[in-house]
Scaffold this motif. Structure first.
Motif, PDB file in Angstrom:
ATOM      1  N   TRP A 130      -7.084   1.644  -6.430  1.00 48.17           N
ATOM      2  CA  TRP A 130      -7.006   2.528  -7.582  1.00 48.17           C
ATOM      3  C   TRP A 130      -6.655   1.671  -8.803  1.00 48.17           C
ATOM      4  CZ3 TRP A 130      -4.905   8.095  -6.886  1.00 48.17           C
ATOM      5  CH2 TRP A 130      -5.281   8.870  -7.986  1.00 48.17           C
ATOM      6  N   VAL A 131      -7.596   1.573  -9.748  1.00 50.12           N
ATOM      7  CA  VAL A 131      -7.442   0.722 -10.924  1.00 50.12           C
ATOM      8  C   VAL A 131      -6.975   1.569 -12.106  1.00 50.12           C
ATOM      9  CG1 VAL A 131      -8.602  -0.876 -12.492  1.00 50.12           C
ATOM     10  CG2 VAL A 131      -9.220  -0.836 -10.073  1.00 50.12           C
ATOM     11  N   ASN A 132      -5.878   1.114 -12.748  1.00 48.89           N
ATOM     12  CA  ASN A 132      -5.327   1.739 -13.953  1.00 48.89           C
ATOM     13  C   ASN A 132      -5.054   3.242 -13.787  1.00 48.89           C
ATOM     14  OD1 ASN A 132      -5.314  -0.660 -15.287  1.00 48.89           O
ATOM     15  ND2 ASN A 132      -6.508   0.038 -17.037  1.00 48.89           N
ATOM     16  N   LYS A 167       0.845  -1.196   0.000  1.00 50.25           N
ATOM     17  CA  LYS A 167       0.000   0.000   0.000  1.00 50.25           C
ATOM     18  C   LYS A 167       0.879   1.244   0.000  1.00 50.25           C
ATOM     19  CE  LYS A 167      -0.368   0.298   5.044  1.00 50.25           C
ATOM     20  NZ  LYS A 167      -1.278   0.363   6.192  1.00 50.25           N
ATOM     21  N   ALA A 168       0.319   2.323  -0.487  1.00 53.20           N
ATOM     22  CA  ALA A 168       1.039   3.596  -0.547  1.00 53.20           C
ATOM     23  C   ALA A 168       0.138   4.702  -0.024  1.00 53.20           C
ATOM     24  CB  ALA A 168       1.487   3.898  -1.969  1.00 53.20           C
ATOM     25  N   LEU A 171      -4.404   9.148   1.905  1.00 57.28           N
ATOM     26  CA  LEU A 171      -5.225   7.946   1.792  1.00 57.28           C
ATOM     27  C   LEU A 171      -4.331   6.736   1.562  1.00 57.28           C
ATOM     28  CD1 LEU A 171      -8.083   9.165  -0.572  1.00 57.28           C
ATOM     29  CD2 LEU A 171      -8.164   8.938   1.903  1.00 57.28           C
ATOM     30  N   PRO A 172      -4.525   5.619   2.309  1.00 53.08           N
ATOM     31  CA  PRO A 172      -3.798   4.385   2.025  1.00 53.08           C
ATOM     32  C   PRO A 172      -4.441   3.680   0.824  1.00 53.08           C
ATOM     33  CG  PRO A 172      -5.191   4.103   3.954  1.00 53.08           C
ATOM     34  CD  PRO A 172      -5.337   5.533   3.535  1.00 53.08           C
ATOM     35  N   VAL A 173      -3.662   3.454  -0.232  1.00 50.96           N
ATOM     36  CA  VAL A 173      -4.206   2.977  -1.507  1.00 50.96           C
ATOM     37  C   VAL A 173      -3.378   1.797  -2.008  1.00 50.96           C
ATOM     38  CG1 VAL A 173      -4.625   3.610  -3.938  1.00 50.96           C
ATOM     39  CG2 VAL A 173      -5.109   5.249  -2.126  1.00 50.96           C
ATOM     40  N   VAL A 174      -4.051   0.819  -2.653  1.00 48.54           N
ATOM     41  CA  VAL A 174      -3.396  -0.257  -3.400  1.00 48.54           C
ATOM     42  C   VAL A 174      -3.642  -0.009  -4.882  1.00 48.54           C
ATOM     43  CG1 VAL A 174      -3.419  -2.718  -3.914  1.00 48.54           C
ATOM     44  CG2 VAL A 174      -3.554  -1.943  -1.542  1.00 48.54           C
TER      45      VAL A 174
END
Length: 492
Positions: free
Chosen positions: A111-113, A50-51, A60-63
């Motif tokens: 988060w896709v693409n 995660k970032a 926000l923690p996002v993959v």
């Protein structure tokens, strides 16, 4: 396959149908990032990395997920250092359904693409944690249109969290959101193996573990992330406040003791002065008797001197009496600071309980709050002392066991207090025995079928109560005292 994903994202932007998009993505192979961290000899972890992404001044923690490996590698090459810092990452291919389940379990956004430009990350589609759950079909298909993630929601401060309750692994990961969940799980398992932290199964799902509140503190003190530093700063402030409050109370007691010591010294000085005056008077009286003063003027002078000395003694006696009264008042103040006002009857015990433990115990109003088989039992000092001990056990042992630690342990209660505890559960609810009573409190009726009991000489005491979970209090219906043999005699 990447073109198919791009087309599905365009359809989602037009119709907002998360359910259909979720069916598609679960059947695809998705590429994400994973940290190159050796764990127990293995080259990598199975959890996606995660970032922290800053959007509109919110972190926000996002993959990140991509439809093709090439697109993922290009994104990592351009934005990897900016998003992951010095941590080494690589791409990994996931089954779409497994990736969604991992992201949903960690409570992260997906988060896709995304498309990377020189200054910012944009493009693709950002799914909030609730939308990610909707993608894997864990919500009703009729309720799949979810609004875009709300960026105004921020992570609460440590002081706003309730750390006194047991928590699951997911809740602990939410608290320490800036750490890798797999790292937290490993540290927690080590604490359990060493016997430092215990856990119980959740009453709703046996597979879910509830870790005791101590786990939050060990994780906070062992963390080197910004959240861990925030936790330690908060704990230091809390300890400082407690120390200052305790110091104020200690200074007050020391001040009373110092004043009492000073008054006792003054009293000793007055007693010594009184004895000195008495000795001088005796010497003067003996001298007058020996000389046998004949002259009336001399005798009058002596009588005036004696009268003055008597007045002085009376004055000294008045001073000594006032000193005794001051000492008595101070002793009364010291006794008033003690925990109990020395009740002489069972009814006085109930009155004291209502004042001392009003935040924890509630005694139902009524004229039958004390029930005895013999009127002489109500004033028996042994029973009064035992009743005080039982109410202390209710307020200081049973109350925190129920409302602070979230569970009752009958054996532990008996070991700590020496009292028998009965809790009625399920079909084991004999309302016609043990003097059960139905009482009214704040417009509602309660059946007080729980009790604690203790034996004293040839009699037995019982306190009947009911837990008020909503008010976090213990409702007491009445105190029962009865002779075990049927007869009760006071020792003369």
């Amino acid at each position: 396959m990447n073109d198919e994903l791009e087309k599905a994202l365009e359809n989602l932007a037009r119709n907002g149908d998360l359910y259909s998009f979720g069916q598609l993505i679960t059947s695809l192979n998705i590429h994400a990032f994973i940290l190159k961290r050796p764990i127990n000899g293995h080259a990598e972890s199975v959890l996606p990395a995660k970032a922290q992404v800053c959007l509109n001044d919110h972190n926000l923690p996002v993959v990140f997920a991509f439809g093709s490996k090439g697109e993922a590698e290009y994104f990592l090459k351009v934005a990897g250092t900016k998003l992951f810092g010095t941590l080494a990452c690589e791409t990994k291919e996931y089954n779409g359904q497994k990736l969604l389940l991992s992201v949903a379990a960690m409570g992260l956004s997906l988060w896709v693409n995304p498309k990377q430009t020189k200054n910012e990350t944009h493009g693709g589609r950002l799914f909030s944690p609730s939308e990610t759950v909707a993608l894997i079909g864990l919500v009703s298909p009729d309720n799949t249109t979810v609004t875009q993630i709300t960026l105004s929601q921020t992570v609460p401060d440590i002081q706003e969290l309730d750390l006194s309750k047991s928590k699951t692994l997911v809740e602990l990961c939410d608290i320490f959101y800036d750490e890798d969940p797999s790292e937290i799980a490993i540290r927690l398992s080590r604490l359990v193996e060493k016997g430092i932290v215990n856990f119980v199964s959740s009453p709703f799902d046996k597979e879910i573990k509830l870790y005791e509140p101590l786990a939050s503190f060990y994780l906070g003190f062992g963390s080197y992330s910004p959240r861990g530093r925030e936790f330690r700063d908060w704990f230091k402030r809390l300890i400082t406040i407690c120390y200052i409050e305790r110091g104020d109370a200690t200074n007050g007691i020391h001040s009373l003791l110092a004043e009492n010591s000073k008054l006792k010294k003054e009293l000793d000085f007055s007693e010594s002065f009184k004895q000195k005056v008495k000795r001088e008077y005796q010497k003067l009286k003996s001298k007058l008797e020996q000389e046998k003063i004949v002259h009336s003027e001399a005798m009058d002078s002596v009588l005036l001197t004696l009268e003055a000395e008597r007045n002085q003694r009376a004055k000294d006696g008045f001073i000594i009496e006032n000193l005794y009264k001051k000492v008595a008042r101070l002793e009364n103040d010291i006794r008033a600071s003690e925990e109990w006002p020395y009740p002489t009857g069972l009814d006085e015990v109930l009155t004291a309980v209502e004042k001392l433990y009003s935040s924890k115990l509630v005694i139902a109003p009524g004229k039958h709050r004390v029930e005895v088989t013999d009127p002489t039992m109500e004033k028996h000092q042994g029973l009064v002392t035992q009743a005080v001990t039982m109410f202390k056990a209710l307020a200081l042992s049973l109350y925190p066991m129920k409302f602070n630690f979230g569970g009752l342990n009958l054996n532990r209660f008996k070991e700590d207090t020496g009292l028998e505890l009965y809790i009625a559960t399920g079909k084991d609810n004999p309302s016609s025995t043990i003097c059960t009573r139905r009482v009214a409190w704040q417009g509602q009726h309660y059946v007080c079928n729980n009790y604690i009991q203790a034996a004293k000489d040839n009699c037995r005491l019982l306190i009947h109560f009911k837990f008020l979970d909503d008010e976090r209090k213990i409702l007491i219906s009445h105190l029962t005292a009865f002779a075990i043999s049927g007869l009760f005699k006071l020792a003369t």
